[in-house]
Design a protein around this motif. Structure first.
Motif, PDB file in Angstrom:
ATOM      1  N   ARG A 284     -30.377 -61.415 -92.967  1.00 44.70           N
ATOM      2  CA  ARG A 284     -30.119 -60.458 -94.046  1.00 44.70           C
ATOM      3  C   ARG A 284     -31.316 -59.531 -94.168  1.00 44.70           C
ATOM      4  O   ARG A 284     -32.450 -59.907 -93.869  1.00 44.70           O
ATOM      5  CB  ARG A 284     -29.925 -61.187 -95.388  1.00 44.70           C
ATOM      6  CG  ARG A 284     -28.744 -62.118 -95.427  1.00 44.70           C
ATOM      7  CD  ARG A 284     -28.513 -62.717 -96.828  1.00 44.70           C
ATOM      8  NE  ARG A 284     -29.723 -63.156 -97.515  1.00 44.70           N
ATOM      9  CZ  ARG A 284     -30.260 -64.371 -97.406  1.00 44.70           C
ATOM     10  NH1 ARG A 284     -29.716 -65.257 -96.598  1.00 44.70           N
ATOM     11  NH2 ARG A 284     -31.339 -64.697 -98.092  1.00 44.70           N
TER      12      ARG A 284
ATOM     13  N   THR B 139     -35.649 -59.727 -99.535  1.00 43.15           N
ATOM     14  CA  THR B 139     -35.854 -60.518 -98.317  1.00 43.15           C
ATOM     15  C   THR B 139     -37.160 -60.136 -97.653  1.00 43.15           C
ATOM     16  O   THR B 139     -37.937 -61.011 -97.243  1.00 43.15           O
ATOM     17  CB  THR B 139     -34.676 -60.297 -97.343  1.00 43.15           C
ATOM     18  OG1 THR B 139     -33.465 -60.664 -98.002  1.00 43.15           O
ATOM     19  CG2 THR B 139     -34.835 -61.125 -96.094  1.00 43.15           C
TER      20      THR B 139
ATOM     21  N   ALA C 228     -37.139 -72.350 -91.628  1.00 43.64           N
ATOM     22  CA  ALA C 228     -36.765 -72.877 -92.943  1.00 43.64           C
ATOM     23  C   ALA C 228     -36.534 -71.759 -93.963  1.00 43.64           C
ATOM     24  O   ALA C 228     -35.907 -71.988 -94.994  1.00 43.64           O
ATOM     25  CB  ALA C 228     -37.848 -73.830 -93.447  1.00 43.64           C
ATOM     26  N   HIS C 229     -37.025 -70.557 -93.658  1.00 40.13           N
ATOM     27  CA  HIS C 229     -36.803 -69.424 -94.563  1.00 40.13           C
ATOM     28  C   HIS C 229     -35.318 -69.079 -94.537  1.00 40.13           C
ATOM     29  O   HIS C 229     -34.727 -68.923 -93.464  1.00 40.13           O
ATOM     30  CB  HIS C 229     -37.648 -68.224 -94.124  1.00 40.13           C
ATOM     31  CG  HIS C 229     -37.646 -67.102 -95.103  1.00 40.13           C
ATOM     32  ND1 HIS C 229     -36.584 -66.235 -95.237  1.00 40.13           N
ATOM     33  CD2 HIS C 229     -38.571 -66.717 -96.017  1.00 40.13           C
ATOM     34  CE1 HIS C 229     -36.856 -65.356 -96.175  1.00 40.13           C
ATOM     35  NE2 HIS C 229     -38.063 -65.627 -96.661  1.00 40.13           N
ATOM     36  N   PRO C 230     -34.676 -68.947 -95.698  1.00 40.49           N
ATOM     37  CA  PRO C 230     -33.222 -68.751 -95.730  1.00 40.49           C
ATOM     38  C   PRO C 230     -32.709 -67.474 -95.061  1.00 40.49           C
ATOM     39  O   PRO C 230     -31.554 -67.428 -94.637  1.00 40.49           O
ATOM     40  CB  PRO C 230     -32.890 -68.750 -97.222  1.00 40.49           C
ATOM     41  CG  PRO C 230     -34.178 -68.546 -97.930  1.00 40.49           C
ATOM     42  CD  PRO C 230     -35.272 -69.006 -97.029  1.00 40.49           C
ATOM     43  N   ALA C 231     -33.531 -66.459 -94.934  1.00 39.92           N
ATOM     44  CA  ALA C 231     -33.058 -65.204 -94.339  1.00 39.92           C
ATOM     45  C   ALA C 231     -33.331 -65.114 -92.838  1.00 39.92           C
ATOM     46  O   ALA C 231     -32.886 -64.174 -92.189  1.00 39.92           O
ATOM     47  CB  ALA C 231     -33.694 -64.016 -95.048  1.00 39.92           C
TER      48      ALA C 231
ATOM     49  N   SER D  98     -32.699 -65.832 -89.086  1.00 45.64           N
ATOM     50  CA  SER D  98     -31.572 -66.315 -88.286  1.00 45.64           C
ATOM     51  C   SER D  98     -31.999 -66.789 -86.899  1.00 45.64           C
ATOM     52  O   SER D  98     -31.357 -67.656 -86.322  1.00 45.64           O
ATOM     53  CB  SER D  98     -30.496 -65.233 -88.147  1.00 45.64           C
ATOM     54  OG  SER D  98     -30.967 -64.167 -87.345  1.00 45.64           O
TER      55      SER D  98
END
Length: 157
Positions: free
Chosen positions: A80, A85, A133-136, A138
């Motif tokens: 994202r 972000t 581990a960072h949600p954004a 990929s």
């Protein structure tokens, strides 16, 4: 957009090249190298500092002697994009001492990180437990440096 480039004469260029080789040069040594008086050399250096051309002075450390045996470049692709972000990822990068520099890129990867780790286990931890581990995030792709045959060079002046 204003042009922020500073016009340099030959002496300024030689002064900057000398300081990039050795930032410890005194005004006396600079003056001798540039065929100027120490006070003239010192004033030129001060002017270039005041104009922001010389941003800082730093010591260059030997990573191997510090126990940092693995150098790698890590490309990070985000799932994202957006201001939140970008801010969160920038904050994460700033908190990791292993990441010594970071760039935003065009192309497939969004970021390029230069990292130094003690060993492969440290690189693995950084990639899997921190970056992925960072949600954004990929995708992460790393290239381990086998040898640096040209050291980081001074900027052309």
């Amino acid at each position: 957009m204003q042009d922020s480039r500073i016009t340099l004469d030959e002496t300024d260029s030689r002064l900057l090249a000398a300081l990039q080789r050795d930032a410890h040069l005194t005004s006396q040594e600079l003056g001798e190298e540039l065929n100027l008086s120490p006070s003239q050399a010192g004033r030129r250096r001060q002017r270039l500092e005041a104009e922001g051309l010389i941003q800082s002075y730093a010591a260059k450390l030997d990573p191997l002697r510090l126990g940092l045996a693995v150098q790698a470049f890590v490309q990070v692709q985000m799932a994202r994009h957006g201001a939140d972000t970008t801010t969160a990822f920038s904050r994460l990068v700033a908190t990791q001492p292993e990441i010594t520099s970071a760039w935003t890129l065009t192309g497939e990867a969004d970021y390029l990180l230069r990292v130094y780790c003690e060993d492969l286990a440290g690189l693995n931890r950084l990639i899997h437990q921190v970056l992925l581990a960072h949600p954004a995030v990929s995708r992460v792709q790393s290239q381990i440096v086998m040898d640096q045959f040209k050291p980081d060079a001074p900027l052309p002046t």
